[in-house]
Design a protein around this motif. Structure first.
Motif, PDB file in Angstrom:
ATOM      1  N   ASP A 150      10.147  -1.590  -4.817  1.00  0.00           N
ATOM      2  CA  ASP A 150      11.195  -2.235  -4.032  1.00  0.00           C
ATOM      3  C   ASP A 150      10.632  -2.746  -2.709  1.00  0.00           C
ATOM      4  N   PHE A 151      10.929  -3.996  -2.389  1.00  0.00           N
ATOM      5  CA  PHE A 151      10.503  -4.571  -1.126  1.00  0.00           C
ATOM      6  C   PHE A 151      11.330  -3.978   0.012  1.00  0.00           C
ATOM      7  N   SER A 152      10.640  -3.638   1.099  1.00  0.00           N
ATOM      8  CA  SER A 152      11.315  -3.017   2.233  1.00  0.00           C
ATOM      9  C   SER A 152      10.561  -3.343   3.512  1.00  0.00           C
ATOM     10  N   SER A 153      11.297  -3.392   4.625  1.00  0.00           N
ATOM     11  CA  SER A 153      10.679  -3.568   5.936  1.00  0.00           C
ATOM     12  C   SER A 153      10.534  -2.246   6.673  1.00  0.00           C
ATOM     13  N   ASP A 154      10.778  -1.136   5.981  1.00  0.00           N
ATOM     14  CA  ASP A 154      10.671   0.178   6.589  1.00  0.00           C
ATOM     15  C   ASP A 154       9.198   0.575   6.710  1.00  0.00           C
ATOM     16  N   VAL A 155       8.754   0.836   7.936  1.00  0.00           N
ATOM     17  CA  VAL A 155       7.345   1.162   8.173  1.00  0.00           C
ATOM     18  C   VAL A 155       6.976   2.479   7.515  1.00  0.00           C
ATOM     19  N   GLY A 156       7.886   3.450   7.569  1.00  0.00           N
ATOM     20  CA  GLY A 156       7.590   4.751   6.995  1.00  0.00           C
ATOM     21  C   GLY A 156       7.297   4.700   5.507  1.00  0.00           C
ATOM     22  N   SER A 157       8.101   3.949   4.758  1.00  0.00           N
ATOM     23  CA  SER A 157       7.877   3.859   3.319  1.00  0.00           C
ATOM     24  C   SER A 157       6.606   3.073   3.013  1.00  0.00           C
ATOM     25  N   ALA A 158       6.293   2.062   3.853  1.00  0.00           N
ATOM     26  CA  ALA A 158       5.049   1.317   3.663  1.00  0.00           C
ATOM     27  C   ALA A 158       3.840   2.216   3.902  1.00  0.00           C
ATOM     28  N   MET A 159       3.889   3.030   4.956  1.00  0.00           N
ATOM     29  CA  MET A 159       2.784   3.946   5.246  1.00  0.00           C
ATOM     30  C   MET A 159       2.602   4.958   4.124  1.00  0.00           C
ATOM     31  N   GLU A 160       3.706   5.446   3.588  1.00  0.00           N
ATOM     32  CA  GLU A 160       3.622   6.409   2.483  1.00  0.00           C
ATOM     33  C   GLU A 160       2.964   5.784   1.255  1.00  0.00           C
ATOM     34  N   ALA A 161       3.338   4.548   0.940  1.00  0.00           N
ATOM     35  CA  ALA A 161       2.739   3.864  -0.208  1.00  0.00           C
ATOM     36  C   ALA A 161       1.256   3.605   0.013  1.00  0.00           C
ATOM     37  N   ILE A 162       0.899   3.195   1.224  1.00  0.00           N
ATOM     38  CA  ILE A 162      -0.512   2.903   1.523  1.00  0.00           C
ATOM     39  C   ILE A 162      -1.356   4.169   1.414  1.00  0.00           C
ATOM     40  N   GLN A 163      -0.871   5.253   1.980  1.00  0.00           N
ATOM     41  CA  GLN A 163      -1.648   6.493   1.951  1.00  0.00           C
ATOM     42  C   GLN A 163      -1.755   7.076   0.540  1.00  0.00           C
ATOM     43  N   SER A 164      -0.869   6.696  -0.357  1.00  0.00           N
ATOM     44  CA  SER A 164      -0.929   7.216  -1.732  1.00  0.00           C
ATOM     45  C   SER A 164      -2.000   6.517  -2.571  1.00  0.00           C
ATOM     46  N   LEU A 165      -2.545   5.403  -2.083  1.00  0.00           N
ATOM     47  CA  LEU A 165      -3.574   4.693  -2.830  1.00  0.00           C
ATOM     48  C   LEU A 165      -4.862   5.515  -2.872  1.00  0.00           C
ATOM     49  N   SER A 166      -5.491   5.573  -4.019  1.00  0.00           N
ATOM     50  CA  SER A 166      -6.749   6.317  -4.150  1.00  0.00           C
ATOM     51  C   SER A 166      -7.633   5.644  -5.199  1.00  0.00           C
TER      52      SER A 166
END
Length: 280
Positions: free
Chosen positions: A111-127
């Motif tokens: 889901d597209f979102s402008s929420d910074v918190g959810s974006a940071m969570e998605a970015i940090q989950s990348l491995s």
């Protein structure tokens, strides 16, 4: 004394050029990050890139321990965070979603979102994966983008896909038919230096073909084989530009190197004559 040949009445009647203000559509930006084993490669540090010796008085001082290695995935995460914060500073209406590509594409945050918190969570989950992928199929990415592009268009928004690709030997491919283009594709390509065991030029050519096949507006493909995190950050800053406000990539002359700017300044001074500061 010279006189102006244009009569005052004619000068007053000359039409004035005006550009009416236009509000650019906000963007939905889908990041797709390569998670092949090659994204685990170590990046060069600024210290290792410099070969200068410290002054003698500093050589006897205790040196700090070695810094932990910065890998491509670490630098990519930092670049994504830089992009998200900068883009939302420009306009808080932009929205983001995230995907990864191994052999094919899978969504990390759909889901597209402008929420910074959810974006940071998605970015940090990348491995990064612990293995190499034999293929890189972009078909699913284009399918997702085409669907989301129609939704964005119906909402008066613009869809952009940013692919971050890191393989030096695996050419991406797709089976995407020719369809009306409804999204813009940008690509950042991080690769090793060419050698007998890889083919980054062929990979780059395949990425160019993919971009030209699907991109609606001017998409940029930016690459670096320097292995420096700051080089990646510079490329990511270029992609902050809105697709409707871009020049063609052949005319793109940023980011400028400091050395080149210094040489250009010296050349300009030489053309103008001796600088005032040297006329003592």
């Amino acid at each position: 004394m010279a006189t102006d040949p244009t009569p005052p009445a004619a000068a007053a009647a000359a039409p004035r050029y005006s550009l009416p203000p236009v509000r650019l559509p906000a963007e939905d930006i889908l990041f797709c990050v390569d998670v092949d084993l090659e994204v685990s490669a170590e990046m060069k540090s600024a210290a290792s890139a410099s070969t200068a010796s410290p002054p003698p008085q500093q050589q006897q001082q205790p040196q700090p321990g070695p810094r932990p290695a910065v890998r491509r995935m670490d630098a990519v995460k930092q670049a994504l965070l830089l992009f998200v914060h900068s883009k939302l500073t420009m306009c808080p209406d932009h929205r983001f979603a995230f995907a990864s590509i191994g052999e094919t594409v899978s969504m990390v945050k759909k889901d597209f979102s402008s929420d910074v918190g959810s974006a940071m969570e998605a970015i940090q989950s990348l491995s990064a994966s612990e293995s190499r992928y034999a293929t890189a199929d972009l078909t699913q990415l284009f399918k997702i983008a085409y669907h989301e592009g129609k939704i964005a268009e119906s909402q008066g928004r613009l869809l952009r896909v940013v692919l971050i690709y890191c393989r030096s030997s695996t050419k991406p491919h797709h089976q995407w038919p020719v369809k009306p283009k409804n999204f813009t594709l940008d690509i950042i390509y991080l690769h090793d230096k060419p050698n007998a065991d890889n083919c980054p030029q062929k990979v780059y050519d395949a990425l160019v073909d993919a971009l030209e096949h699907v991109s609606q507006y001017e998409g940029y493909i930016l690459e670096t084989g320097q292995g420096l995190a700051r080089a990646l950050f510079r490329l990511m800053c270029v992609l902050l530009s809105h697709p409707l406000q871009r020049c063609i990539q052949d005319d793109l002359d940023i980011p400028k190197q400091v050395a080149k700017k210094t040489l250009a300044l010296e050349a300009a001074q030489n053309e103008d004559g001796t600088p005032v500061s040297s006329q003592q």
